[in-house]
Enzyme design. Structure first.
Site, PDB file in Angstrom:
ATOM      1  N   HIS A 191       0.842  -1.201   0.000  1.00  0.00           N
ATOM      2  CA  HIS A 191       0.000   0.000   0.000  1.00  0.00           C
ATOM      3  C   HIS A 191       0.878   1.252   0.000  1.00  0.00           C
ATOM      4  O   HIS A 191       0.637   2.195  -0.780  1.00  0.00           O
ATOM      5  CB  HIS A 191      -0.892  -0.037   1.247  1.00  0.00           C
ATOM      6  CG  HIS A 191      -1.712   1.193   1.465  1.00  0.00           C
ATOM      7  ND1 HIS A 191      -3.064   1.243   1.211  1.00  0.00           N
ATOM      8  CD2 HIS A 191      -1.381   2.428   1.940  1.00  0.00           C
ATOM      9  CE1 HIS A 191      -3.517   2.451   1.504  1.00  0.00           C
ATOM     10  NE2 HIS A 191      -2.513   3.188   1.955  1.00  0.00           N
ATOM     11  N   GLU A 192       1.909   1.265   0.843  1.00  0.00           N
ATOM     12  CA  GLU A 192       2.775   2.441   0.921  1.00  0.00           C
ATOM     13  C   GLU A 192       3.609   2.604  -0.350  1.00  0.00           C
ATOM     14  O   GLU A 192       3.874   3.731  -0.775  1.00  0.00           O
ATOM     15  CB  GLU A 192       3.686   2.343   2.156  1.00  0.00           C
ATOM     16  CG  GLU A 192       2.937   2.341   3.481  1.00  0.00           C
ATOM     17  CD  GLU A 192       1.946   3.488   3.594  1.00  0.00           C
ATOM     18  OE1 GLU A 192       2.253   4.597   3.114  1.00  0.00           O
ATOM     19  OE2 GLU A 192       0.858   3.275   4.161  1.00  0.00           O
ATOM     20  N   HIS A 250       1.744   4.562  -2.855  1.00  0.00           N
ATOM     21  CA  HIS A 250       1.867   6.009  -2.661  1.00  0.00           C
ATOM     22  C   HIS A 250       3.200   6.512  -3.227  1.00  0.00           C
ATOM     23  O   HIS A 250       3.275   7.606  -3.788  1.00  0.00           O
ATOM     24  CB  HIS A 250       1.773   6.351  -1.177  1.00  0.00           C
ATOM     25  CG  HIS A 250       0.393   6.210  -0.609  1.00  0.00           C
ATOM     26  ND1 HIS A 250      -0.723   6.752  -1.208  1.00  0.00           N
ATOM     27  CD2 HIS A 250      -0.048   5.594   0.525  1.00  0.00           C
ATOM     28  CE1 HIS A 250      -1.794   6.483  -0.473  1.00  0.00           C
ATOM     29  NE2 HIS A 250      -1.413   5.771   0.575  1.00  0.00           N
ATOM     30  N   GLU A 300      -6.415   6.530  -1.123  1.00  0.00           N
ATOM     31  CA  GLU A 300      -6.320   5.363  -0.252  1.00  0.00           C
ATOM     32  C   GLU A 300      -6.968   4.145  -0.906  1.00  0.00           C
ATOM     33  O   GLU A 300      -6.452   3.033  -0.813  1.00  0.00           O
ATOM     34  CB  GLU A 300      -6.977   5.653   1.099  1.00  0.00           C
ATOM     35  CG  GLU A 300      -6.270   6.718   1.924  1.00  0.00           C
ATOM     36  CD  GLU A 300      -4.811   6.384   2.171  1.00  0.00           C
ATOM     37  OE1 GLU A 300      -4.499   5.215   2.461  1.00  0.00           O
ATOM     38  OE2 GLU A 300      -3.976   7.295   2.050  1.00  0.00           O
TER      39      GLU A 300
END
Length: 681
Positions: free
Chosen positions: A186-187, A190, A270
């Site tokens: 997930h990070e 980003h 997100e």
């Protein structure tokens, strides 16, 4: 079709401009409110009265009251307010100049040493290394927020190759490997989607807006601490207290709009990051399980640090408790996020199954999470090297168009993660230990350039010692057999795994490594393509600063000579041994294929003699400052040149990945469907 890396980067830059406009609107509103408060305070203190002889109609209403306040008061209040907001914003921007590492430290993060022995930390480092190699970004520094029991994480930085990853102690201790890998995935989304730059900019922008409230708190605290009880002082204290209360209210207005801005910017990103995590790991239960674990804990994802509010938009999950969470939340509800990635997921059943599972294996002291393994999970979709041929010279069929190839930038598939995991598992224990030590890591990179032939290698080592690099020479000679045993497919991952230890040792150690590599090149008396790849990647990674390069060129026409020089390098990289006229024709064909993508079909192929190490390095530095969309076209042109014959060799794939690394356009492993052992010498 999903947005490309370059479209996401361009959108992030546009969002930054929108953020500036919203900041300006908030400043105007705050200045107006402060002027209102100051005017009322001035009127009370100065006991403002209407001029003698004024009619009752003329003095009626608030309008006349504010007109009776001298203009100089408004000018002074406006100037002081603007100065305070802009000063605090500038101060915070400067403080964040080093990017992600500053953010991690402001949150109380402690950097994990490359030689960490604690099993949970080694597991985290291993996961981050896998994701970095799979995505083509520099292996980021990893921080732990040791005082935080909630489960959370964030990535911060100005550019993909300048990121850091931070996780809380709660995440480190309470998530299993699949869940932690999903959070890190997930990070990394980003990192690759351009969110980090916007997030860090938002910190500085909002700092100025919230500063007025901090002044109000200071005034209220000051009046409470004053001991003088005289009548005049009491009146002044009351006025200052009311002014502080009013400024605090203004600050909460800023906080209100700040949270609205963060919520508007963050929520949809997100959802995208959750979906990307599933794409990276091929495991929706990982991200759903991490979210479900958060939902089942008392502390959840809460952060206790005083900067939790400031950085709330950067975290994996909500870091602060909010009123009207549906309006102010920077993250969607956990239940909604789970439903999007794993429809029908039942949190209670998952938790029960999770508790019943046996304890998972932990990393060994050597840092190899699962020990030496095989890559049976990789599909051998390429050509296997015939006996007697150098593995790096195999031609692998390339089935993507240049446009499809360029869209690989910033995209990670499960096969890339599998490939990275297979590479990591095959590193010998002795080599893994060297990569965690600054001198050993630098020596491993130097070992990549040792010739392997006794006479030439002896001369290279002698030059290293003569130039004061004895420790590199001795250690590189020791490491060289381990490096050669791995083969050329491990070269770039080995560099990426080694550089964090070198960077952590400081700039001086990095400069020594570059000087040692240049000394080895001097001993070679020539710069081969592989030598260029190694030195260029090392320079790019060690030279990276916290700030991303500014956009100076909006079109490729502004950097035409540099773009053509890069295309020439790519075209020559595909040149194979053979009859000179035939091979020159192949180079020309590859160059024209790339030039056509740039609408420069009539451009002449730069002479090979002009492709010097320093010249190409200077061109790449200039091309780093091209805007995202034209940069995407340049990468497409490079792919058109390198795959003009419908094939790609390992050395060409390495060159493309290094070009992507220098230009902040991270490319995943291009030959990930090839078992690494078929590429080993």
């Amino acid at each position: 079709m999903a947005a490309s890396f370059f479209e996401n980067q361009a959108q992030a830059r546009r969002s930054t401009r929108v953020l500036v406009l919203l900041f300006a609107a908030a400043v105007v509103a705050i200045v107006a409110t402060v002027n209102l408060v100051v005017a009322i305070a001035y009127g009370v203190i100065a006991e403002v009265q209407p001029p003698p002889g004024a009619s009752s109609a003329a003095v009626g209403g608030l309008g006349m009251f504010f007109k009776l306040v001298p203009r100089q008061v408004y000018y002074f209040a406006t100037a002081i307010t603007l100065a305070a907001i802009l000063f605090e914003t500038a101060r915070e921007m400067i403080a964040l100049g080093d990017g992600g590492e500053t953010v991690a430290q402001m949150c109380g993060g402690e950097r994990i040493d490359q030689d960490a022995r604690e099993p949970a930390e080694r597991r985290l480092l291993n996961i981050v290394q896998e994701m970095a190699i799979a995505s083509g970004v520099a292996v980021p520094p990893v921080y732990v927020l040791r005082d935080e029991e909630g489960i959370n994480a964030f990535a911060a930085g100005y550019a993909p190759n300048q990121a850091v990853v931070a996780v809380t102690r709660g995440a480190l201790e309470q998530l299993n490997r699949d869940e932690l890998q999903a959070v890190i995935g997930h990070e990394f989304s980003h990192i690759l989607n351009g969110d980090m730059r916007l997030n860090v900019r938002m910190i500085g922008v909002l700092a100025g807006i919230l500063f007025i409230g901090a002044i109000g708190q200071f005034l209220m605290r000051m009046t409470g601490e004053t001991r003088d009880s005289s009548k005049e002082t009491g009146k002044l204290r009351l006025v200052l207290f009311l002014a502080g209360l009013a400024l605090l209210a203004v600050g909460y207005v800023g906080l209100f709009f700040g949270r609205l801005i963060k919520a508007a910017v963050s929520r949809q990103r997100e959802f995208l990051a959750d979906a990307s995590s599933v794409q990276f790991t091929r495991n929706p239960d990982g991200i759903a399980g991490a979210l479900a674990t958060i939902g089942g804990l008392k502390d959840g994802s809460r952060i206790g640090h005083r900067h939790a509010e400031t950085f709330s938009h950067m975290f994996f999950a909500e870091s602060v408790n909010l009123w009207f969470s549906s309006l102010f939340a920077t993250h969607p509800a956990i239940e909604e996020r789970i439903e999007r990635v794993r429809p029908g997921f039942v949190a209670t059943m998952y938790r029960a199954k999770r508790r019943a599972q046996p304890e998972e294996p932990v990393p060994t002291a050597s840092g190899l999470e699962w020990g030496m393994g095989s890559a049976a999970g990789l599909a051998a979709a390429g050509t296997v090297a015939p006996a007697g041929r150098r593995p790096g010279e195999i031609d692998h069929t390339w089935g993507r168009s240049p446009e499809q190839s360029a869209r690989m930038v910033g995209k990670v598939e499960p096969s890339h993660v599998d490939f990275a995991a297979a590479l990591l598992k095959r590193l010998p224990d002795a080599l893994s230990a060297q990569l965690r030590d600054p001198v050993g890591a630098a020596s491993a990179i130097v070992a990549l350039r040792l010739a392997g032939k006794d006479s030439v290698e002896a001369e290279q080592l002698a030059v290293l010692r003569a130039q004061g690099h004895e420790k590199f020479a001795d250690r590189a000679k020791e490491i060289a057999p381990l490096v050669r045993r791995l083969g050329p497919a491990f070269a770039l991952p080995l560099i990426e795994l080694a550089l964090p230890a070198v960077k952590a040792a400081g700039a001086e150690e990095g400069n020594r490594l570059i000087a040692a590599l240049q000394a080895v090149l001097g001993a070679d008396r020539r710069v081969s393509l592989r030598a260029f790849i190694v030195l260029t990647l090392v320079r790019a990674r060690l030279g990276a600063t916290g700030k991303a390069p500014p956009v100076k060129y909006r079109t490729l026409a502004e950097v035409g000579p540099e773009a053509l020089q890069l295309l020439a390098l790519v075209a020559h990289s595909g040149r194979k041994p053979g009859a000179e006229p035939e091979r020159d024709a192949e180079v020309g064909q590859a160059f024209r294929a790339g030039a056509e993508v740039l609408s420069m079909a009539n451009a002449s192929l730069p002479a090979k003699a002009t492709l010097t190490l320093d010249g190409v390095a200077a061109s790449l530095e200039k091309l780093k400052c091209v805007a995202p969309m034209p940069k995407g076209l340049l990468i497409q042109a490079c792919f058109a040149a390198v795959t003009a014959d419908g094939t790609i060799r390992l050395v060409e794939a390495e060159l493309m990945r290094v070009i992507g690394a220098v230009l902040d356009c991270p490319l995943p492993p291009l030959l990930e469907t090839i078992d690494p052992l078929t590429l080993a010498a």
